[in-house]
Design an enzyme around this catalytic site. Structure first.
Site, PDB file in Angstrom:
ATOM      1  N   PHE A   1      56.010   1.749  63.690  1.00 43.13           N
ATOM      2  CA  PHE A   1      57.047   2.057  64.669  1.00 43.13           C
ATOM      3  C   PHE A   1      57.222   0.826  65.579  1.00 43.13           C
ATOM      4  CE2 PHE A   1      58.993   3.700  68.446  1.00 43.13           C
ATOM      5  CZ  PHE A   1      59.978   4.522  67.916  1.00 43.13           C
TER       6      PHE A   1
ATOM      7  N   ASP B   1      47.624   5.300  67.089  1.00 46.84           N
ATOM      8  CA  ASP B   1      48.851   5.935  67.578  1.00 46.84           C
ATOM      9  C   ASP B   1      48.962   7.300  66.874  1.00 46.84           C
ATOM     10  OD1 ASP B   1      51.465   6.807  67.960  1.00 46.84           O
ATOM     11  OD2 ASP B   1      52.318   4.793  67.907  1.00 46.84           O
TER      12      ASP B   1
ATOM     13  N   TYR C   1      56.230  14.935  72.929  1.00 48.77           N
ATOM     14  CA  TYR C   1      57.588  15.453  72.738  1.00 48.77           C
ATOM     15  C   TYR C   1      57.925  15.697  71.284  1.00 48.77           C
ATOM     16  CZ  TYR C   1      58.390  10.387  72.319  1.00 48.77           C
ATOM     17  OH  TYR C   1      58.297   9.066  71.981  1.00 48.77           O
ATOM     18  N   LYS C   2      56.969  15.477  70.378  1.00 50.99           N
ATOM     19  CA  LYS C   2      57.254  15.778  68.967  1.00 50.99           C
ATOM     20  C   LYS C   2      56.628  17.134  68.636  1.00 50.99           C
ATOM     21  CE  LYS C   2      57.922  11.140  67.092  1.00 50.99           C
ATOM     22  NZ  LYS C   2      57.871  10.271  68.266  1.00 50.99           N
TER      23      LYS C   2
ATOM     24  N   ARG D   1      64.772  11.956  57.626  1.00 52.15           N
ATOM     25  CA  ARG D   1      63.419  12.408  57.979  1.00 52.15           C
ATOM     26  C   ARG D   1      63.479  13.837  58.486  1.00 52.15           C
ATOM     27  NH1 ARG D   1      60.014   9.246  62.535  1.00 52.15           N
ATOM     28  NH2 ARG D   1      61.693  10.142  63.737  1.00 52.15           N
TER      29      ARG D   1
HETATM   30  C1  PLP Z   1      54.736   6.247  66.018  1.00 50.44           C
HETATM   31  C2  PLP Z   1      55.440   6.103  67.333  1.00 50.44           C
HETATM   32  N1  PLP Z   1      54.897   5.304  68.269  1.00 50.44           N
HETATM   33  C3  PLP Z   1      55.508   5.125  69.464  1.00 50.44           C
HETATM   34  C4  PLP Z   1      56.691   5.751  69.759  1.00 50.44           C
HETATM   35  C5  PLP Z   1      57.356   5.475  71.091  1.00 50.44           C
HETATM   36  O1  PLP Z   1      56.879   6.317  72.059  1.00 50.44           O
HETATM   37  P1  PLP Z   1      57.331   6.164  73.596  1.00 50.44           P
HETATM   38  O2  PLP Z   1      58.822   6.283  73.614  1.00 50.44           O
HETATM   39  O3  PLP Z   1      56.626   7.320  74.259  1.00 50.44           O
HETATM   40  O4  PLP Z   1      56.863   4.864  74.099  1.00 50.44           O
HETATM   41  C6  PLP Z   1      57.265   6.611  68.827  1.00 50.44           C
HETATM   42  C7  PLP Z   1      58.533   7.313  69.152  1.00 50.44           C
HETATM   43  O5  PLP Z   1      59.122   8.021  68.398  1.00 50.44           O
HETATM   44  C8  PLP Z   1      56.645   6.772  67.569  1.00 50.44           C
HETATM   45  O6  PLP Z   1      57.171   7.555  66.619  1.00 50.44           O
END
Ligand code: PLP
Length: 364
Positions: free
Chosen positions: A79, A149, A174-175, A323
C-alpha cells in the site's frame, strides 16, 4: 452528543481523554495483545512514522561511526503510504530507503545494515496472507525490527501478535473493525519494548504531564507516549460502539465464516469470469485474508460502478483490480449469493458500458 451539549469540555474528564488507551485495551483482545500494549491514535500513516523513529532512536548512533543500521526496508507493491512514509522518514532522518521487489524473498535484501522492515500482514491488492510468525522470527534473527501493517487482517481473521513474537504493529479500524468513516488507527508496542526513548511526533498529549505545560518534552510512560495531539471524541465514540459489538466474538468462527463466504462468491462466478475477460487472483484458503480480487483489465472501474448502482459496494484499485472485502461479522451467505448474481447480470447485459459508469470520482 449530549455530553458536549450538557458538559462542554468536562467530557474530557468523563471518558474522552483516556479513550485512546481504553479502546486500545479492547482492541488488544482481538489482536492477541495484552492491556497497555495497543493505543488507538491518529492514522496508520502517522503511526508508521512514529514507530520508525522510535525503533531507530532506540538502536542509537556509535560515536564517530554513525549508524550501524542505516537502512529502512519496505516492500514493492505494498500500500503506497507504507513506502511513502519509509521514503519521507529516510529523507528527513538521514536513512537509506531500500525496497524488496514485489514477489521476491526478503532474504535477498535483509542484511546487517537494515534497521527496520515495514510489511503488510495481508496484501491490499492480492489479499495474500503472510506467515507472520516465521517472518518476524527471520527479521529479528537478522538483528532488525519489523513493523506489521494489520490494515487488512485486524477484524478479518484471528491475529495473535504475542504468539508470533511481534514487537511493533499498526492498523486501522475503518475496514473490518467497522469503526466508521475516518475512524482512528492504532499502534501496538509490546510491553517489554516500551519506555526505550522518544518517538518523533513528540506532541503534548504524549508528554508525561501534558497539563503541567512544561517547556521540555518528556515521554509519558507506557503506550501513552505514542499519543500526539487532540483526538476526536466523536470518532472514538463510533469506534467504541463497534468494539462493544466485537466483545465475545469467536475469531475462529469468524475466520470460518469468512472462508465460506469467499468460497461461495468464487464458486458462484467461476463459470462466467473467463468469457468476460476477468480472472480471479484470490489466493487459496490458507493463504488469504478476507477479500476477493478479480482482475478486469478493460472495464474494472466501470463494472464496480455498475455494481454499486445495484447496491453491491466493492472498490477498484489501479491497475485493473476489482476488490471485494468480506466483512464476516455482518455479511450473510444470502448477501454474498445476491452479490454474485448481480455481477453476473451486469456482465451478461454489458451494463457497465453505459456512459454514466465511465466517470471517476476522486476515490475509486
Ligand atoms: C494496507 C494499508 N496501509 C495503510 C493504509 C492507510 O491508512 P491511513 O489512511 O490510516 O494512514 C491503508 C488504507 O487503506 C491500507 O490499506
Amino acid at each position: 452528543m449530549a455530553q458536549w451539549r450538557d458538559s462542554l469540555i468536562q467530557g474530557w474528564n468523563q471518558g474522552w481523554f483516556d479513550a485512546p488507551e481504553r479502546l486500545g485495551d479492547r482492541l488488544a483482545l482481538l489482536l492477541g495483545a495484552a492491556p497497555g500494549e495497543v493505543l488507538v491514535s491518529d492514522t496508520i500513516t502517522h503511526n508508521l512514522y512514529k514507530l520508525l523513529g522510535y525503533i531507530t532512536e532506540g538502536q542509537g548512533i556509535t560515536e564517530g561511526q554513525g549508524r550501524a543500521r542505516p537502512v529502512i526496508l519496505s516492500e514493492g507493491g505494498n500500500f503506497p503510504t507504507d513506502g511513502y512514509i519509509a521514503q519521507g522518514f529516510c529523507r528527513f532522518g538521514g536513512f537509506e530507503h531500500r525496497v524488496v521487489p514485489e514477489g521476491e524473498a526478503l532474504e535477498a535484501c535483509l542484511d546487517e545494515r537494515v534497521a527496520a522492515v515495514v510489511l503488510s500482514h495481508v496484501h491490499y491488492r492480492t489479499g495474500r496472507l503472510r506467515d507472520m510468525a516465521a517472518i518476524t522470527h527471520q527479521v529479528h534473527a537478522s538483528g532488525a525490527e519489523v513493523v506489521w501493517d494489520l490494515a487488512h487482517s485486524a477484524g478479518a481473521l484471528p491475529v495473535d501478535l504475542a504468539a508470533c513474537g511481534v514487537r511493533y504493529a499498526v492498523g486501522c479500524t475503518y475496514k473490518y473493525l467497522n469503526g466508521g468513516p475516518g475512524a482512528p488507527a492504532f499502534l501496538y508496542v509490546r510491553r517489554d519494548c516500551q519506555n526505550q526513548g522518544w518517538q518523533p511526533l513528540s506532541g503534548w498529549l504524549g508528554h508525561a504531564a501534558p497539563f503541567a505545560f512544561e517547556a521540555d518534552y518528556a515521554p509519558a510512560p507506557g503506550i501513552s507516549q505514542f499519543r500526539t495531539g487532540t483526538h476526536s471524541p466523536l470518532a472514538f465514540a463510533a469506534l467504541e460502539a463497534s468494539l462493544t459489538l466485537w466483545q465475545g466474538v469467536d475469531l475462529a468462527a469468524l475466520r470460518h465464516k469468512s472462508q465460506r463466504l469467499i468460497a461461495l462468491f468464487r464458486e458462484s462466478l467461476a463459470d462466467c469470469l473467463g468469457q468476460h475477460g476477468l480472472s480471479d487472483i484470490t489466493p487459496d484458503e490458507a493463504q488469504r485474508g478476507s477479500q476477493v480480487g478479480l482482475m478486469a483489465p478493460a472495464h474494472g472501474h466501470a463494472i464496480v460502478q455498475a455494481l454499486i448502482a445495484r447496491g453491491v459496494i466493492g472498490d477498484y484499485r489501479e491497475p485493473g483490480l476489482m476488490r471485494f472485502g468480506f466483512a464476516p461479522l455482518y455479511l450473510s451467505h444470502e448477501d454474498v449469493w445476491q452479490a454474485a448474481r448481480q455481477l453476473r447480470e451486469v456482465l451478461s447485459a454489458g451494463e457497465h458500458l453505459a456512459p454514466r459508469f465511465q466517470q471517476r470520482g476522486a476515490v475509486t
